[in-house]
Design a protein around this motif. Structure first.
Motif, mmCIF file in Angstrom:
data_model
loop_
_atom_site.group_PDB
_atom_site.id
_atom_site.type_symbol
_atom_site.label_atom_id
_atom_site.label_comp_id
_atom_site.label_asym_id
_atom_site.label_seq_id
_atom_site.Cartn_x
_atom_site.Cartn_y
_atom_site.Cartn_z
ATOM 1 N N ALA A 13 1.963 -13.275 3.676
ATOM 2 C CA ALA A 13 2.456 -12.580 2.600
ATOM 3 C C ALA A 13 4.201 -12.497 2.722
ATOM 4 O O ALA A 13 4.777 -12.717 1.611
ATOM 5 C CB ALA A 13 2.216 -11.093 2.899
ATOM 6 N N ASP A 16 4.835 -15.254 1.154
ATOM 7 C CA ASP A 16 4.209 -15.535 -0.674
ATOM 8 C C ASP A 16 5.305 -14.119 -1.462
ATOM 9 O O ASP A 16 6.287 -14.347 -2.407
ATOM 10 C CB ASP A 16 2.976 -14.305 -1.441
ATOM 11 N N THR A 17 6.045 -13.007 -0.658
ATOM 12 C CA THR A 17 6.565 -12.324 -1.934
ATOM 13 C C THR A 17 8.188 -12.775 -0.891
ATOM 14 O O THR A 17 9.149 -12.065 -2.194
ATOM 15 C CB THR A 17 5.958 -11.066 -0.705
ATOM 16 N N SER A 19 9.749 -11.541 1.740
ATOM 17 C CA SER A 19 11.166 -10.357 2.807
ATOM 18 C C SER A 19 9.525 -10.077 3.230
ATOM 19 O O SER A 19 8.453 -10.298 3.320
ATOM 20 C CB SER A 19 11.546 -10.231 1.545
ATOM 21 N N ALA A 22 8.879 -6.442 1.114
ATOM 22 C CA ALA A 22 7.602 -6.679 0.322
ATOM 23 C C ALA A 22 6.242 -6.731 0.884
ATOM 24 O O ALA A 22 5.947 -6.672 0.679
ATOM 25 C CB ALA A 22 8.728 -7.897 -0.959
ATOM 26 N N ALA A 23 6.455 -7.614 1.989
ATOM 27 C CA ALA A 23 5.003 -8.162 3.301
ATOM 28 C C ALA A 23 4.400 -6.715 2.823
ATOM 29 O O ALA A 23 2.992 -6.118 3.040
ATOM 30 C CB ALA A 23 5.150 -8.913 3.413
ATOM 31 N N ASP A 25 5.149 -3.700 2.055
ATOM 32 C CA ASP A 25 4.076 -2.721 0.746
ATOM 33 C C ASP A 25 2.730 -3.883 0.208
ATOM 34 O O ASP A 25 1.968 -2.528 -0.125
ATOM 35 C CB ASP A 25 5.607 -2.681 -0.200
ATOM 36 N N GLN A 26 2.818 -4.564 0.316
ATOM 37 C CA GLN A 26 1.488 -5.694 -0.188
ATOM 38 C C GLN A 26 0.465 -5.716 0.748
ATOM 39 O O GLN A 26 -0.340 -5.067 0.398
ATOM 40 C CB GLN A 26 1.977 -6.966 -0.343
ATOM 41 N N ASN A 127 -2.046 -10.436 -13.751
ATOM 42 C CA ASN A 127 -0.789 -11.073 -14.028
ATOM 43 C C ASN A 127 -0.093 -12.330 -15.100
ATOM 44 O O ASN A 127 -1.725 -12.524 -15.465
ATOM 45 C CB ASN A 127 -0.099 -12.526 -12.925
#
Length: 299
Positions: A13, A16-17, A19, A22-23, A25-26, A127
């Protein structure tokens, strides 16, 4: 100590994100929790996976090697979970679908409620991209592509065809009149694509019996914008059936030069990689989409 799936998910994660925040949050976790998971992972592997700065994260060589293995492990776990779900005859899991924005808005989004009611354990991730994407790089299970397919590394399933028609708003036609012939288009504002040029071929014959290549007065890269411009009375546009059918039914757009229009359509294909085992979620989604398109053809 052995590496855990939670640590692998946190690691992938973050990559992929881009940061830790961001990971977090995901994965619905805290940033400190993700950071601790990465530290434990590097400690267990006795190597550095990421170079961390205040601005960015960069993979080390060992990190890139481990990332590929981590993805394979997580994919295997997801596949195993999918197989168990199949045994229960209840498809489940996340399904990542990608398409161009116009198709997503006008075809897929209106069907989400019914699909989710039928398959409540499938979590859709929708997406959009206006250009062709690498399915593996973008972590996409299935993509919907409109037009010609040239990638030999993918499987394709034809969902239907969408006819291309010329349309304009009633207000525009009341102001500037209905063109009676192909030649009359020279006196009208034409809405087209900024690129590629082939998208400005209209379903009309030119003087040499070829599809007419127009030079747009207003150009854009997006079919949805062409639709909106036409509705706003900015000219005549070439619009796909799935984009304009509801507007024609509602009287927002009117077909133009119907007697002169020749057969021209775009194939609508669902694509996935040849080396991908077709998961139950993908099968359910494609069967459902095919069923819905058959009941409401992409005219």
């Amino acid at each position: 100590m052995k590496i855990t799936l939670e640590e692998l998910r946190a690691w992938v994660a973050v990559v992929d994100t881009g940061s830790i925040t961001a990971a977090a949050d995901q994965l619905s976790q805290t940033s400190s929790g993700i950071s601790r998971a990465l530290s434990r992972l590097e400690q267990k592997l006795q190597t550095t996976l990421l170079h961390r700065t205040t601005r960015r994260l960069a993979l080390t060589e060992e990190g890139q090697i481990f990332l590929d293995h981590a993805r394979q492990i997580l994919a295997s776990v997801e596949a195993a979970e999918e197989q168990i779900a199949l045994r229960r005859e209840t498809p489940a899991g996340r399904l990542r679908v990608n398409s161009a924005t116009p198709f997503m808005l006008h075809v897929i989004v209106p069907l989400v409620a019914e699909f989710s009611a039928r398959y409540p354990q499938i979590q859709l991730e929708l997406n959009t991209d206006e250009v062709l994407i690498d399915l593996l790089e973008q972590q996409t299970d299935v993509a919907i592509r409109v037009g010609d397919l040239r990638d030999s590394t993918i499987h394709a399933r034809l969902l239907g065809k969408s006819k291309l028609r010329l349309m304009a708003s009633p207000d525009y036609l009341a102001k500037y009149g209905h063109p009676a012939s192909v030649a009359d288009l020279a006196n009208h504002r034409l809405i087209g694509f900024s690129y590629p040029e082939k998208h400005n071929r209209w379903p009309l014959w030119d003087s040499e019996g070829e599809f007419l290549l127009i030079k747009p007065d207003v150009a854009t890269s997006n079919g949805e914008i062409i639709r909106q411009l036409a509705i706003c009375g900015q000219g005549i546009g070439r619009i796909s059936g799935f984009l304009g059918r509801d507007d024609v039914a509602a009287g927002r757009l009117v077909p133009v030069l119907e007697q002169e229009t020749r057969e021209m359509s775009h194939e609508i294909n669902a694509v996935y990689y040849r080396n991908t085992t077709l998961a139950a979620g993908i099968t359910c989604f494609l069967d459902f989409l095919s069923e819905q398109i058959a009941s409401k053809p992409l005219l």
